[in-house]
Structures are given as structure tokens and as C-alpha cells.
Design a protein around this motif. Sequence first.
Motif, mmCIF file in Angstrom:
data_model
loop_
_atom_site.group_PDB
_atom_site.id
_atom_site.type_symbol
_atom_site.label_atom_id
_atom_site.label_comp_id
_atom_site.label_asym_id
_atom_site.label_seq_id
_atom_site.Cartn_x
_atom_site.Cartn_y
_atom_site.Cartn_z
ATOM 1 N N GLY A 81 9.781 -3.499 13.009
ATOM 2 C CA GLY A 81 10.399 -4.435 12.078
ATOM 3 C C GLY A 81 10.893 -3.680 10.854
ATOM 4 O O GLY A 81 11.011 -2.447 10.878
ATOM 5 N N LEU A 82 11.166 -4.434 9.797
ATOM 6 C CA LEU A 82 11.645 -3.792 8.560
ATOM 7 C C LEU A 82 10.918 -4.441 7.386
ATOM 8 O O LEU A 82 10.892 -5.679 7.275
ATOM 9 N N GLY A 83 10.288 -3.617 6.543
ATOM 10 C CA GLY A 83 9.514 -4.172 5.430
ATOM 11 C C GLY A 83 9.716 -3.363 4.163
ATOM 12 O O GLY A 83 10.406 -2.343 4.165
ATOM 13 N N GLY A 84 9.080 -3.827 3.083
ATOM 14 C CA GLY A 84 9.232 -3.099 1.833
ATOM 15 C C GLY A 84 8.096 -3.362 0.866
ATOM 16 O O GLY A 84 7.337 -4.335 1.007
ATOM 17 N N GLY A 85 7.979 -2.467 -0.112
ATOM 18 C CA GLY A 85 7.010 -2.628 -1.187
ATOM 19 C C GLY A 85 7.646 -2.140 -2.473
ATOM 20 O O GLY A 85 8.548 -1.295 -2.435
ATOM 21 N N ALA A 86 7.191 -2.682 -3.615
ATOM 22 C CA ALA A 86 7.822 -2.310 -4.885
ATOM 23 C C ALA A 86 6.789 -2.129 -5.986
ATOM 24 O O ALA A 86 5.831 -2.902 -6.098
ATOM 25 N N ILE A 87 6.992 -1.087 -6.781
ATOM 26 C CA ILE A 87 6.305 -0.933 -8.062
ATOM 27 C C ILE A 87 7.357 -1.266 -9.114
ATOM 28 O O ILE A 87 8.423 -0.637 -9.150
ATOM 29 N N VAL A 88 7.089 -2.292 -9.928
ATOM 30 C CA VAL A 88 8.062 -2.749 -10.926
ATOM 31 C C VAL A 88 7.428 -2.591 -12.307
ATOM 32 O O VAL A 88 6.355 -3.156 -12.569
ATOM 33 N N ASP A 89 8.061 -1.811 -13.181
ATOM 34 C CA ASP A 89 7.546 -1.542 -14.528
ATOM 35 C C ASP A 89 6.072 -1.100 -14.486
ATOM 36 O O ASP A 89 5.247 -1.522 -15.296
ATOM 37 N N GLY A 90 5.746 -0.286 -13.501
ATOM 38 C CA GLY A 90 4.402 0.281 -13.391
ATOM 39 C C GLY A 90 3.375 -0.620 -12.727
ATOM 40 O O GLY A 90 2.201 -0.254 -12.622
ATOM 41 N N HIS A 91 3.811 -1.811 -12.263
ATOM 42 C CA HIS A 91 2.877 -2.737 -11.609
ATOM 43 C C HIS A 91 3.229 -2.893 -10.135
ATOM 44 O O HIS A 91 4.407 -2.999 -9.785
ATOM 45 N N ILE A 124 9.682 1.933 -8.396
ATOM 46 C CA ILE A 124 9.850 2.591 -7.093
ATOM 47 C C ILE A 124 9.876 1.511 -6.016
ATOM 48 O O ILE A 124 9.126 0.532 -6.089
ATOM 49 N N VAL A 125 10.717 1.701 -5.018
ATOM 50 C CA VAL A 125 10.686 0.817 -3.846
ATOM 51 C C VAL A 125 10.521 1.673 -2.600
ATOM 52 O O VAL A 125 11.112 2.757 -2.495
ATOM 53 N N TYR A 126 9.707 1.195 -1.687
ATOM 54 C CA TYR A 126 9.542 1.846 -0.384
ATOM 55 C C TYR A 126 10.029 0.869 0.690
ATOM 56 O O TYR A 126 9.702 -0.319 0.651
ATOM 57 N N ILE A 127 10.817 1.398 1.620
ATOM 58 C CA ILE A 127 11.316 0.592 2.738
ATOM 59 C C ILE A 127 10.825 1.238 4.032
ATOM 60 O O ILE A 127 10.914 2.463 4.189
ATOM 61 N N THR A 128 10.286 0.435 4.960
ATOM 62 C CA THR A 128 9.933 0.972 6.267
ATOM 63 C C THR A 128 10.876 0.398 7.314
ATOM 64 O O THR A 128 11.126 -0.807 7.326
ATOM 65 N N ILE A 129 11.411 1.284 8.144
ATOM 66 C CA ILE A 129 12.208 0.840 9.292
ATOM 67 C C ILE A 129 11.468 1.319 10.534
ATOM 68 O O ILE A 129 11.464 2.508 10.869
ATOM 69 N N SER A 130 10.743 0.394 11.158
ATOM 70 C CA SER A 130 10.041 0.733 12.405
ATOM 71 C C SER A 130 10.368 -0.382 13.396
ATOM 72 O O SER A 130 11.533 -0.730 13.533
ATOM 73 N N ALA A 141 0.846 -1.201 0.000
ATOM 74 C CA ALA A 141 0.000 0.000 0.000
ATOM 75 C C ALA A 141 0.878 1.247 0.000
ATOM 76 O O ALA A 141 0.658 2.179 -0.783
ATOM 77 N N ALA A 142 1.895 1.245 0.861
ATOM 78 C CA ALA A 142 2.734 2.444 1.016
ATOM 79 C C ALA A 142 3.409 2.825 -0.305
ATOM 80 O O ALA A 142 3.419 3.996 -0.684
ATOM 81 N N VAL A 143 3.973 1.843 -0.998
ATOM 82 C CA VAL A 143 4.676 2.196 -2.237
ATOM 83 C C VAL A 143 3.674 2.702 -3.278
ATOM 84 O O VAL A 143 3.997 3.592 -4.078
ATOM 85 N N HIS A 144 2.442 2.199 -3.243
ATOM 86 C CA HIS A 144 1.421 2.709 -4.155
ATOM 87 C C HIS A 144 1.041 4.141 -3.773
ATOM 88 O O HIS A 144 0.720 4.970 -4.640
ATOM 89 N N GLY A 145 1.101 4.442 -2.477
ATOM 90 C CA GLY A 145 0.883 5.816 -2.012
ATOM 91 C C GLY A 145 1.954 6.754 -2.553
ATOM 92 O O GLY A 145 1.672 7.873 -2.993
ATOM 93 N N GLU A 146 3.197 6.260 -2.522
ATOM 94 C CA GLU A 146 4.308 7.069 -3.059
ATOM 95 C C GLU A 146 4.109 7.312 -4.561
ATOM 96 O O GLU A 146 4.416 8.381 -5.084
ATOM 97 N N TYR A 147 3.591 6.308 -5.251
ATOM 98 C CA TYR A 147 3.368 6.320 -6.706
ATOM 99 C C TYR A 147 2.275 7.332 -7.092
ATOM 100 O O TYR A 147 2.393 8.054 -8.070
#
Length: 312
Positions: free
Chosen positions: A132-142, A124-130, A107-113
Amino acid sequence: MSFISVDIGATKIRVAIGDETGIQKKLTRITDTKKDPLAVSNQIIRLVNKLRFDNILSIGVGSIGPIDIKKGKIINTPNFPQKEILIKKPLSEYYNIPVMIVNDCAAAVHGEYVFGDGQGLENIVYITISTGLGGGAIVDGHLLQGKDGNAPEPGHFTISSSSKMVCNCGCIGHWEAYSGGKNIPKFAKIFLNNINWRKSLLWNLCDGNPDVLTSKNIFDAAKRKDPISIGFVNELGKINAIGIANIINGYDPELITIGGSVALNNSDLILEPIISNIDKHIINRKPDIQITRLGEDIVLLGALSLAIKLVS
Ligand SMILES: [Zn+2]
């Protein structure tokens, strides 16, 4: 026309009403973790009713994982007593509108998008450091989701297989084992074991007992220019640089944004050592790497953007 967006965290749940221009109203509460598979969805309904909005078209939910996107539920999460938390079915039955649940970092990386600095970009990649540590990716627009909706999990990328650091998942040497907010003090204890830190501000803050240190103690001491704490923050930055480099080598993004409470509260101390250590680990062209400007609303904005996409 309005949309509901929800950010389900292990400790806090946030619910908002918004539209294409952003969030209009929001509420934050402690997440209801009582042993009932409907506790969280009932809490969402109560909070939405408090926000008092009509003409709601759809609901987007960003949640802690693991999740099952097809069945629309959270499963086997270590933060809740029950094995299943039902989200999609009870919410779509109550409101009779479409509901989508994704991993919070997806969700977060889509928010950035849609709302952030990723506008107009395709990778685009989003990384959260709280905690724990997580991530989200938009790859070639998906939006990258994977077979169950849990891709990617950068916190569980292996940094060192011969490490003393044990991850929250039980594996050895994962990125989160060093850099998740819960684990930073454990990594600091190992760092301090090998040096003389008796005259440091950090020693004074914990009376020489590293077992009582918190991540906040360490970053606060670094902000006050304590050389030992700055030395540790730089060591942590070397680990974060390896993690971010794995992201760059894996996804070749144009932009990486970093959020989560640890990064948002200590932006320069997190970002600078990543930037200064990253070059020796990457093969792909370096992207822009920055702290997200969407702050703590990033998951809510992402869930909102997905709710809008769901009916457009
Ligand atoms: Zn792990």
C-alpha cells in the motif's frame, strides 16, 4: 538499559532490542494472523524472549492501521480475521513497563527524526510505497497523530475523482489506487490498453497477458531499458509527483524521505520522475526529496526512538 521495538506488518512482524545507539538484535517472522485478539502480542512476547535481554525499560510499537492509540489496539484491519488486536494492555501487563503503539509510518518518520537524515529538522514527512502507500509527519517538531492516531493517510489523498482506479479502501482515484505495489499492475494494464506494446520486453515477460504482470516485472523491464516500461514508470511518477506535491502544500516540510519495498528496490525509477514533475504542482518552497537511508529498519528504529522517549 535496553528497549524493545516492534514493527507489525500485514505479512511480517519484526522485533528488536536496542538503545540510544540503535538496534542491537532483531528477529523477523511471518505475522501470526490466527483468529485470536492476543495472537500478535503473544508472538511479540515469544520473539522478545528469544532475543534474551534483561533490563528492558519500555516498548515502542509501530503497526499497520487503523489503530486506536488511546486503547492501544489495532482495529478492523482488512489484513486480519478478527476485529481487534490487543497490543498495549497484554504487553504492559506481561512486562510491567510502559508501552506505546503508533501507526507504522508515524514511527518511521520519528525514526528519520532521531536516527536518520531528519536529525536537527523540525518538519519532516516520510512516505512508504510498498503493498500500500502510507505516510507520517513531524510538524513543527511534533509527531502528527490526529484524534485516533491515523494522521496522515496520504495513500487516500484523491488524485482524480473521475478515475477508473479503485483504491483498496473502495474509494475512487486515491493515490494508493495507482501507486501501491498491489495496484501498480492494474494501472499498467490501463496504460497498456491505449498503446501498441506488442514488440516490448514487457509483452515477452507476460506473453501479452497484462493480467499476470507484477510490479517487479514492470520495474525490472524498465531497468533493462524497455521503452514501454520506462514510459509507464514515468506516468506513475507523474501521479507520485501529484501526491508528494499535496504533501508539500499541506505540511511545508524541509525534508521528505521515501521508503517501502517498491521505493527501496527501484529508487531511481521512483525518485527521478517525482523530481522532474513536481514543480508544476507546488506552491510552497520545494524541500529535499530523497529515498530514506534507514532502509527497511526505519519502522523498527522509529519504534525504538519512541520507546526511549516514553521513559526519558
Ligand atoms: Zn483509498
